[in-house]
Design an enzyme around this catalytic site. Structure first.
Site, PDB file in Angstrom:
ATOM      1  N   PRO A   1       0.416  -1.417   0.013  1.00 28.63           N
ATOM      2  CA  PRO A   1      -0.131  -0.088  -0.419  1.00 28.63           C
ATOM      3  C   PRO A   1       0.808   1.511   0.491  1.00 28.63           C
ATOM      4  CG  PRO A   1      -0.528  -1.052   2.405  1.00 28.63           C
ATOM      5  CD  PRO A   1       0.690  -2.325   1.531  1.00 28.63           C
TER       6      PRO A   1
ATOM      7  N   GLN B   1      -9.801  -5.383   2.075  1.00 29.28           N
ATOM      8  CA  GLN B   1      -9.779  -6.810   3.177  1.00 29.28           C
ATOM      9  C   GLN B   1      -8.595  -7.437   3.752  1.00 29.28           C
ATOM     10  OE1 GLN B   1     -10.274  -9.641   0.089  1.00 29.28           O
ATOM     11  NE2 GLN B   1     -11.846  -8.848  -1.022  1.00 29.28           N
TER      12      GLN B   1
ATOM     13  N   GLN C   1      -6.219  -6.538   5.566  1.00 25.93           N
ATOM     14  CA  GLN C   1      -5.732  -5.621   6.484  1.00 25.93           C
ATOM     15  C   GLN C   1      -6.326  -5.697   7.163  1.00 25.93           C
ATOM     16  OE1 GLN C   1      -3.430  -2.090   5.547  1.00 25.93           O
ATOM     17  NE2 GLN C   1      -4.262  -2.131   2.937  1.00 25.93           N
TER      18      GLN C   1
ATOM     19  N   TYR D   1      -8.238  -4.306  -1.219  1.00 22.42           N
ATOM     20  CA  TYR D   1      -6.399  -3.694  -0.610  1.00 22.42           C
ATOM     21  C   TYR D   1      -6.850  -3.539   1.082  1.00 22.42           C
ATOM     22  CZ  TYR D   1      -4.920  -4.103  -4.714  1.00 22.42           C
ATOM     23  OH  TYR D   1      -4.367  -3.913  -6.295  1.00 22.42           O
TER      24      TYR D   1
ATOM     25  N   HIS E   1      -4.498 -12.868  -0.893  1.00 24.07           N
ATOM     26  CA  HIS E   1      -3.575 -12.327   0.574  1.00 24.07           C
ATOM     27  C   HIS E   1      -5.285 -12.645   1.759  1.00 24.07           C
ATOM     28  CE1 HIS E   1      -0.440 -10.659  -1.063  1.00 24.07           C
ATOM     29  NE2 HIS E   1      -0.069 -10.502  -0.453  1.00 24.07           N
TER      30      HIS E   1
END
EC number: 6.5.1.4
Length: 366
Positions: free
Chosen positions: A131, A296, A298, A294, A320
């Site tokens: 990120p 999700q 985290q 992106y 991921h």
């Protein structure tokens, strides 16, 4: 009072740095000794890279733990955590390794420390394969704070590939527990804004071209909203090296945030960078979820630790995210259910609900 070691296979699923980040963070939080084997076994450069080392060493320092097997190229580590302490901690990737990934691994841990923490993170702030710091501040921060904590993120210097040299200072106080979140109502898009930046020797025109191309691309699909993308020349004293890139955020009526971003590379024209970010944003708006692809993964560790049931609605579940769920179940014993969304507006879309019964982790120091 170390119990039996948790054994983790570092080659399964995502098979990379993410397994290390999730498993060492959970090991540190839960006080469970850990062994990770076959680290990055399938990668072109197997084993630990410099940026993974700095993340592992940071976790070790956060809890005065013992760490073995940490050389570049090592495919096996063991980690024995102790009590998490607050205070000032520094992690330096010495490369363009991502400060955002360092933040990802350390943040859950310092939430359960004995006192407030200040993390000095050095490396790339706007680097590939991770990120961008703007994403962390503009999207990750407001959403993750719904778990019931606040943090402050001060961007001292921006750093780009290949040199790195950026620095970010993160400050946060510990919490007693995390609240569960329920992000299932998408709402409708109310505004779109962003920033297109150049740093170092790159001309300002590049920032303006990226912004203009992105706006044109979004206009084709979303005609009724003003799209405000600011072109920015990063001040010389606040950026190390040369770089360019863009991040575009869409905000909805219910406070959901989605992003598309892209970084310039040598020989890639500015319009292409702008269009790539715009297309990523539009794709993230099509699937009907409340978080972008992106965010999700985290959120998974926080959901696993929270006290109660969390739900998020997503587009297709990424590798991921599947990996984070797997290890949150294995190590923290949280329970996840992933199912297709049954809402009628999602019928034609690839939309899922990720539900988690969190373990209700309590800070022993507070």
């Amino acid at each position: 009072m170390a119990g039996p070691r948790v054994e983790v296979d570092g080659s399964i699923m995502e098979g990379g740095g993410q397994i290390l980040r999730v498993s060492t963070a959970l090991s540190c939080l839960l006080g469970l000794p850990l062994r990770v084997q076959k680290i990055r076994a399938g990668r072109s450069t197997p084993g630990l890279r410099p940026q993974h080392l700095s993340g592992l060493e940071m976790i070790r320092d956060l809890c005065d733990g013992r760490l073995e097997g940490t050389e570049i190229g090592s495919t096996e580590i063991t980690f024995t955590p102790e009590k998490i302490k607050g205070g000032i901690h520094t992690a330096d990737t010495k490369t363009a390794g991502s400060v955002c990934l360092l933040m990802q691994v350390s943040m859950p841990c310092v939430l359960f420390a004995a006192s407030p923490s200040e993390l000095h993170l050095k490396g790339g702030t706007n680097a590939e394969m991770a990120p961008q710091i703007d994403y962390t501040v503009m999207v990750f921060k407001p959403i993750v704070e719904k778990f019931g904590f606040r943090f402050n993120c001060d961007i001292k210097t921006r750093g780009y590939y290949p040199k790195g040299g950026g620095e970010v200072i993160v400050r946060m106080s510990p919490v007693k527990q995390l609240n569960p979140i329920n992000l299932t109502d998408r709402g409708c898009v109310t505004k779109i804004y962003g920033r297109a930046f150049v740093a170092g020797v790159l001309p300002f025109k590049v920032a303006k071209d990226m912004a203009a191309a992105a706006v044109r691309c979004i206009r084709k699909e979303i005609r009724d909203l003003y799209v405000n993308i600011q072109p920015v020349q990063e001040p010389k004293d606040q950026a190390f090296g040369n770089g360019n890139g863009i991040i575009i955020i869409a905000e909805t009526s219910t406070g959901c945030l989605f992003a598309g971003s892209s970084l310039g590379k040598r020989g890639v024209n500015a319009d292409k960078v702008g269009i790539e970010a715009a297309e990523m944003l539009l794709a993230n708006l099509r699937h009907g979820g409340t978080v972008d692809e992106y965010l999700q993964d985290q959120l998974i560790v926080f959901m696993a630790l929270a006290n109660g049931v969390s739900r998020i609605k997503t587009g297709p579940v990424t590798l991921h995210t599947q990996t984070a769920i797997h290890f949150a179940e294995q190590i923290a014993k949280a329970k996840f259910i992933v199912k297709k969304s049954e809402d009628e507006e999602d019928a034609s879309k690839d939309t899922y609900i990720i539900e988690c019964q969190g373990i209700g982790m309590t800070n022993p120091n507070l």
